[in-house]
Design an enzyme around this catalytic site. Structure first.
Site, mmCIF file in Angstrom:
data_model
loop_
_atom_site.group_PDB
_atom_site.id
_atom_site.type_symbol
_atom_site.label_atom_id
_atom_site.label_comp_id
_atom_site.label_asym_id
_atom_site.label_seq_id
_atom_site.Cartn_x
_atom_site.Cartn_y
_atom_site.Cartn_z
ATOM 1 N N GLU A 1 58.214 62.494 37.467
ATOM 2 C CA GLU A 1 58.928 62.161 35.901
ATOM 3 C C GLU A 1 58.435 60.564 35.477
ATOM 4 O O GLU A 1 57.867 60.532 34.476
ATOM 5 C CB GLU A 1 60.261 62.410 35.886
ATOM 6 N N HIS B 1 59.982 77.240 31.305
ATOM 7 C CA HIS B 1 59.087 77.119 30.377
ATOM 8 C C HIS B 1 58.762 78.177 29.361
ATOM 9 O O HIS B 1 58.194 78.063 28.320
ATOM 10 C CB HIS B 1 57.557 76.757 31.179
HETATM 11 O O1 X8Z Z 1 58.520 71.454 34.973
HETATM 12 C C1 X8Z Z 1 57.969 70.563 35.530
HETATM 13 C C2 X8Z Z 1 58.547 69.242 35.631
HETATM 14 C C3 X8Z Z 1 58.663 68.824 34.221
HETATM 15 S S1 X8Z Z 1 57.331 68.654 33.290
HETATM 16 C C4 X8Z Z 1 59.558 69.211 36.426
HETATM 17 N N1 X8Z Z 1 57.129 71.021 36.711
HETATM 18 C C5 X8Z Z 1 56.511 72.644 36.599
HETATM 19 C C6 X8Z Z 1 58.079 73.450 37.144
HETATM 20 O O2 X8Z Z 1 58.967 73.032 37.511
HETATM 21 O O3 X8Z Z 1 57.697 74.518 37.027
HETATM 22 C C7 X8Z Z 1 56.629 70.258 37.604
HETATM 23 C C8 X8Z Z 1 55.819 71.398 38.601
HETATM 24 C C9 X8Z Z 1 55.623 72.776 37.779
HETATM 25 ZN ZN ZN Z 2 56.111 67.071 34.129
#
Ligand code: X8Z
Ligand code: ZN
Length: 639
Positions: A409, A537
């Site tokens: 972060e 996501h």
């Molecule tokens: O979403 C994230 C970060 C914030 S940009 C914590 N990541 C992905 C996930 O959690 O799936 C980091 C690694 C992949």
């Molecule tokens: Zn990130």
């Protein structure tokens, strides 16, 4: 949500994601726009666009200036609404967030449409680039019909909130949550069960439980796709996937080929790791549950999406008793709390020559989960209103995983800080994979020697067996992640372009999970389920290929910075902590933001102009050789 995470609604992280990828690559067969793109040209050719006098390069300069100014103003509104909503979810904060999103959607989509009138006009390079970035900023383009647009903004907020508030209640999980008494668990708590527990049925209950939350998201998600595609078509794109794949300084088709090339290069290493882990799991759970030559049940790998297998380390440690650092134990023993973990990570960036984070960062960030209200716990980094109001939002636990995520972060925040003086359209990563890879690059320098230097561990060993232990630990994060990083957007690209209709959402998701990860659902699934929606996501409409790219890029960055620091030993032992030469290289890349095509930014740090998987392969070469030994005679693969 934070700008780098944002899809396109210009919430805190949105511009960057939204604008995140753009620029043209003279290197590739890219549509190098010093004129607007093909689709824009098609738009411009329509009779309605040709009424006004022919626009000039000066008109385009003025348009970009005005768009930048308006973007700054509107981002401020959207970011503050999004922050309040992410850190205090109520019907009122949701209402305000949806309104602010709607306004941002309206403005951006309108600006993109207006920019089409400069198609074919010879432009100053910075103006051409700004227009290119603008055009590909629409991760969620809004239809011009106000009712549809309002509905789209509402769905976005609704999906994100429903995900954030999701819980699963089961007597079988009683006492497994943070409060040790209740039987309703949040995602983080259910994920914790998958990470720490090894009882097959308990794992199944946690996995199944979380997957009962997402079916409710299926219908609104389908609606989001439909409305977003309407918006994309109005902008002259075939569908949203063309926008998502199109902003990487190459054509969408070339980008798809590029990600396939990278995956092909790392797949053999993933398959070896899969083979070794499967054999160990078969020993633990029996060959009837983990078939020797087939895919692995998805709930046994220590994570809700099997995207990190780090939780399995104790089961898999190559050389027990040969050292390696237990970082979680060290943090607890040294009485680290959330703030101290963040301050330690900040100190690393500062040691490279970067300015410290502003005082407001410490006053306004959310570091721990509040007990009295609903918040979005998915970690994110923000620069509210593009004004240097940097923050993180995270529900930090004192453990090794979160220590690394904090570095991730802060990588975003320091990137924001470095490109802060650029115009809003350039305030973004060179591409979104760059943004995701900065903090993780620094995390690669969190080596045992570094931890000793900052007093977190007392002793480090020179035993090569300890190195192998550490390499496997990291591979369970990094190599295990790669197929998931690749497949999630492959699923969405198909959904967006219509190859996967709503009636096949789940089937298609599991086909891809089997193909790439070699995992299967542990219980029967149907189209009543919406298992892709179990991932943040998807619910929050944040593109995911960025994390796949980041995972490749960060080893390339690390290799370049280690060279700059004059370190010649193995990459996994290198730490750039305190090295000003490495810091200068890194900053040279960060301060470009998105003002130049990403190959230029890559050249600034490494002298290289192509994404190169050889760095991650070099890093893990000793582990790869060891895995060859371990899996000798096994039939690896799963089909
Ligand atoms: O979403 C994230 C970060 C914030 S940009 C914590 N990541 C992905 C996930 O959690 O799936 C980091 C690694 C992949
Ligand atoms: Zn990130």
């Amino acid at each position: 949500m934070p700008r780098h995470l944002g899809s396109f609604t210009l919430r805190p992280l949105a511009i960057a994601a939204l604008l995140g990828a753009g620029s043209c690559s003279p290197a590739a067969s890219a549509p190098c726009p010093n004129v607007a793109s093909d689709a824009a040209e098609r738009d411009a050719a329509k009779p309605s666009a040709s009424v006004a006098a022919a626009p000039t390069a000066a008109d385009a300069d003025a348009f970009v200036r005005e768009t930048n100014a308006e973007l700054r103003r509107r981002t401020e509104d959207a970011d503050h609404a999004a922050w309040v909503k992410a850190t205090y979810i109520t019907p009122d904060s949701e209402f305000l967030d949806a309104k602010a999103r709607e306004a941002m959607l309206e403005f951006l989509t309108r600006a993109i449409k207006e920019s089409a009138r400069f198609a074919g006009v010879p432009l100053a390079p910075d103006t051409a680039r700004a227009l290119y970035l603008l055009r590909y900023s629409a991760g969620l383009p809004a239809p011009s019909d106000p009712t549809k647009r309002a509905r789209l903004a509402e769905i976005e907020t609704e999906l994100e909130s429903a995900f954030a508030k999701g819980k699963y209640c089961s007597p079988k999980l009683k006492g497994k949550g943070e409060d040790k008494t209740g039987d309703c668990l949040t995602l983080d708590e259910l994920n914790h069960v998958l990470e720490k527990e090894r009882d097959y049925d308990l794992l199944l209950e946690a996995w199944r439980g979380w997957h009962t939350v997402s079916p409710a998201l299926r219908k609104p998600y389908g609606e989001l796709v439909e409305l977003g595609n309407d918006g994309a078509r109005e902008l002259g794109f075939h569908d949203m996937s063309e926008i998502w794949k199109g902003g990487y300084d190459m054509s969408a088709d070339d980008f798809e080929r590029e990600t396939a090339r990278l995956w092909d290069a790392v797949r053999p290493l993933y398959e070896k790791l899969h083979c070794y882990v499967r054999a160990r799991l078969a020993k633990r759970y029996g060959a009837d549950r983990v078939p020797k030559e087939g895919p692995i049940p998805a709930h046994l790998l220590g994570n809700m999406w099997a995207q990190s297998w780090a939780g399995l380390y104790p089961l898999l440690e190559p050389y027990p008793g040969h050292g390696g650092v237990d970082l979680t134990k060290a943090l607890v023993e040294h009485k680290y709390d959330a703030k101290k973990m963040v301050a330690t990570a900040e100190h690393f960036f500062v040691s490279l020559g970067m300015a410290p984070l502003p005082a407001t960062f410490w006053e306004r960030s959310l570091f721990v989960k509040p007990r009295d209200r609903e918040v979005e716990c998915h970690a994110s980094a923000w620069d509210l209103g593009l004004s240097g109001d940097l923050r993180v939002k995270m529900c930090i636990q004192v453990d090794a995983g979160d220590f690394l995520t904090i570095h991730h972060e802060l990588g975003h925040d320091f990137y924001y800080q470095q490109y802060h003086s650029l115009p809003p359209l350039f305030q973004s990563g060179a591409n979104d994979g760059f943004h995701e890879g900065i903090g993780d690059t620094i995390a690669l320098s969190v080596t045992p020697a570094y931890l000793k230097e900052i007093g977190l561990v007392e002793r480090v060993t020179d035993d090569p067996k300890a190195d192998l232990n550490a390499l496997l630990d990291r591979a369970l994060h990094a190599i295990a992640f790669l197929p998931f990083g690749k497949l999630l957007d492959e699923w969405r690209w198909r959904v967006f372009d219509g190859r996967t209709p709503p009636s096949a959402y789940n089937q298609s998701y599991w086909e891809l999970r089997r193909k790439y990860q070699g995992v299967v659902a542990p219980v029967a699934r149907s189209e009543a389920d919406f298992d892709a929606g179990s991932k943040y996501h998807v619910a929050a409409n944040v593109p995911y290929t960025r994390y796949f790219l980041a995972q490749i890029l960060e080893y390339q960055f690390h290799r370049a910075l280690c060279r700059a620091a004059g370190q010649t030993g193995p990459l996994h032992r290198c730490s750039i902590y305190g090295n000003a030469d490495a810091g200068r290289k890194l900053m040279a890349m960060l301060e470009l933001g998105a003002s130049k095509p990403w190959p230029d930014a890559l050249a600034a740090i490494s002298g290289e102009r192509a994404m190169d998987p050889s760095a991650i392969l070099d890093y893990f070469a000793p582990l790869s050789a060891w895995l060859d030994e371990q899996t000798k005679g096994e039939r690896c693969g799963w089909d």
